[in-house]
Motif scaffolding. Structure first.
Motif, PDB file in Angstrom:
ATOM      1  N   THR A 154       0.824  -1.204   0.000  1.00  0.00           N
ATOM      2  CA  THR A 154       0.000   0.000   0.000  1.00  0.00           C
ATOM      3  C   THR A 154       0.865   1.264   0.000  1.00  0.00           C
ATOM      4  O   THR A 154       0.512   2.260  -0.635  1.00  0.00           O
ATOM      5  N   ALA A 157       2.142   1.840  -3.470  1.00  0.00           N
ATOM      6  CA  ALA A 157       1.029   2.333  -4.288  1.00  0.00           C
ATOM      7  C   ALA A 157       0.806   3.822  -4.042  1.00  0.00           C
ATOM      8  O   ALA A 157       0.508   4.576  -4.979  1.00  0.00           O
ATOM      9  N   CYS A 158       0.958   4.259  -2.793  1.00  0.00           N
ATOM     10  CA  CYS A 158       0.830   5.688  -2.482  1.00  0.00           C
ATOM     11  C   CYS A 158       1.887   6.509  -3.223  1.00  0.00           C
ATOM     12  O   CYS A 158       1.596   7.593  -3.748  1.00  0.00           O
ATOM     13  N   PHE A 161       0.736   6.869  -6.760  1.00  0.00           N
ATOM     14  CA  PHE A 161      -0.325   7.871  -6.903  1.00  0.00           C
ATOM     15  C   PHE A 161       0.236   9.291  -6.822  1.00  0.00           C
ATOM     16  O   PHE A 161      -0.212  10.185  -7.535  1.00  0.00           O
ATOM     17  N   ARG A 166      -2.598  13.544 -14.082  1.00  0.00           N
ATOM     18  CA  ARG A 166      -3.786  13.177 -14.834  1.00  0.00           C
ATOM     19  C   ARG A 166      -3.553  13.182 -16.342  1.00  0.00           C
ATOM     20  O   ARG A 166      -4.032  12.319 -17.064  1.00  0.00           O
ATOM     21  N   GLN A 176      -4.600   3.733 -18.647  1.00  0.00           N
ATOM     22  CA  GLN A 176      -5.753   3.737 -17.745  1.00  0.00           C
ATOM     23  C   GLN A 176      -5.916   2.382 -17.064  1.00  0.00           C
ATOM     24  O   GLN A 176      -6.311   2.307 -15.897  1.00  0.00           O
ATOM     25  N   VAL A 179      -3.456   2.354 -14.184  1.00  0.00           N
ATOM     26  CA  VAL A 179      -3.964   3.122 -13.038  1.00  0.00           C
ATOM     27  C   VAL A 179      -5.055   2.332 -12.323  1.00  0.00           C
ATOM     28  O   VAL A 179      -5.138   2.353 -11.083  1.00  0.00           O
ATOM     29  N   ALA A 180      -5.889   1.627 -13.085  1.00  0.00           N
ATOM     30  CA  ALA A 180      -6.924   0.785 -12.473  1.00  0.00           C
ATOM     31  C   ALA A 180      -6.299  -0.336 -11.645  1.00  0.00           C
ATOM     32  O   ALA A 180      -6.793  -0.669 -10.563  1.00  0.00           O
ATOM     33  N   TYR A 182      -3.300  -0.238 -10.141  1.00  0.00           N
ATOM     34  CA  TYR A 182      -2.764   0.375  -8.925  1.00  0.00           C
ATOM     35  C   TYR A 182      -3.874   0.652  -7.913  1.00  0.00           C
ATOM     36  O   TYR A 182      -3.723   0.364  -6.712  1.00  0.00           O
ATOM     37  N   SER A 183      -4.997   1.195  -8.395  1.00  0.00           N
ATOM     38  CA  SER A 183      -6.101   1.577  -7.507  1.00  0.00           C
ATOM     39  C   SER A 183      -6.774   0.353  -6.904  1.00  0.00           C
ATOM     40  O   SER A 183      -7.025   0.309  -5.688  1.00  0.00           O
ATOM     41  N   PHE A 186      -4.536  -1.464  -4.394  1.00  0.00           N
ATOM     42  CA  PHE A 186      -4.399  -0.634  -3.192  1.00  0.00           C
ATOM     43  C   PHE A 186      -5.631  -0.770  -2.299  1.00  0.00           C
ATOM     44  O   PHE A 186      -5.515  -0.981  -1.089  1.00  0.00           O
ATOM     45  N   ILE A 187      -6.818  -0.671  -2.892  1.00  0.00           N
ATOM     46  CA  ILE A 187      -8.066  -0.742  -2.128  1.00  0.00           C
ATOM     47  C   ILE A 187      -8.218  -2.105  -1.459  1.00  0.00           C
ATOM     48  O   ILE A 187      -8.548  -2.194  -0.268  1.00  0.00           O
TER      49      ILE A 187
END
Length: 285
Positions: A154, A157-158, A161, A166, A176, A179-180, A182-183, A186-187
């Motif tokens: 995590t 991943a921070c 980010f 953008r 994209q 980025v998905a 990574y997100s 992370f979640i």
């Protein structure tokens, strides 16, 4: 009724936490007066010092008022994990801030950098004391190798980010997707940490450890695709560093994201291997 435990302030770990809270507050204050920057790295440094200050104060207050004994999760596990996370965060900030925001005449920025290194040393000392102190010999999830790896996943991943802009991935389906990845990873990693810390894993109808292994495998595979796609598309039209690139331009951030993606892929792979060994090999013995 809330009791008061003076030992929480007088024992070595308590003293180090108080010092860490004071010094992180100093870092934030001095860096804020040194000047504002729109850079995401400046925001990350400020967030790190605020985050460490808040939780250091919170831990001291909860232990001083003995409320820590009434929390619905493993308190020693939480404090040990926070010390390790704060140590890592302060180390990264102590490298980032002086690299990008100090100069020979920036005395306040230099002072903030020096104090940040002292904060790192104090948190490192807290980690050592927590590990050596009998009360700190915890067996909670966050103090184990899989728990430490989850925090590291995590954290990396921070950093990804923070380095993303953008305009770098809009209009490109390949970037994209990265980025998905990574997100999403992370979640899910945050959810795993929270469920384990809150001791809610027993409510799952299936083996939670095996579900985590499946997730680790999927995350490693997804990061494999990102590790290939991100540099392939992001450096498609600018393979070399632009000549007009300043001290730290968007091209440099693309490089940071690339390396952080590789590092997180390695961590997820090691996490998967260790988890499989822990669940299947240890259980069979």
């Amino acid at each position: 009724m809330v009791d008061v435990d003076v030992r929480a302030l007088t024992q070595p770990v308590g003293i180090m936490r108080i010092m860490a809270a004071i010094l992180t507050c100093m870092c934030f204050s001095v860096a804020a007066t040194a000047g504002y920057s729109s850079s995401s790295y400046w925001a990350w440094c400020m967030f790190t010092w605020c985050f460490c200050f808040f939780f250091s104060c919170l831990i001291v207050i909860l232990e001083f008022t003995t409320v820590s004994a009434k929390v619905p999760f493993a308190w020693d596990d939480f404090t040990a994990a926070f010390a390790m996370l704060a140590c890592l965060m302060c180390l990264i900030v102590s490298i980032i801030y002086p690299t990008f925001f100090t100069c020979k005449s920036c005395h306040r920025a230099i002072g903030a950098s020096v104090v940040s290194w002292v904060c790192f040393a104090i948190y490192a000392g807290e980690v050592v004391l927590t590990r050596l102190h009998p009360r700190g010999e915890t067996s909670g999830f966050l103090s184990t190798v899989p728990g430490i790896m989850k925090m590291l996943e995590t954290f990396i991943a921070c950093l990804i980010f923070v380095s993303l802009e953008r305009g770098q991935y809009t209009g490109n389906s390949g970037l994209q997707w990265c980025v998905a990845v990574y997100s999403l990873c992370f979640i899910v990693s945050i959810i795993i940490i929270l469920l384990t810390l809150g001791q809610l894993t027993s409510f799952f109808p299936l083996s939670f450890d095996k579900l985590v292994i499946v997730y680790n495998i999927l995350a490693a595979v997804m990061y494999t695709t990102a590790m290939v796609i991100w540099p392939l598309y992001s450096f498609d039209k600018n393979k070399t560093r632009p000549s007009d690139c300043g001290h730290f331009c968007p091209w440099d951030k693309l490089v940071v994201v690339t390396f952080m993606t590789i590092f997180n892929f390695i961590v997820y792979t090691l996490d998967t291997i260790y988890s499989i060994r822990l669940v299947f090999c240890t259980t069979s013995q």
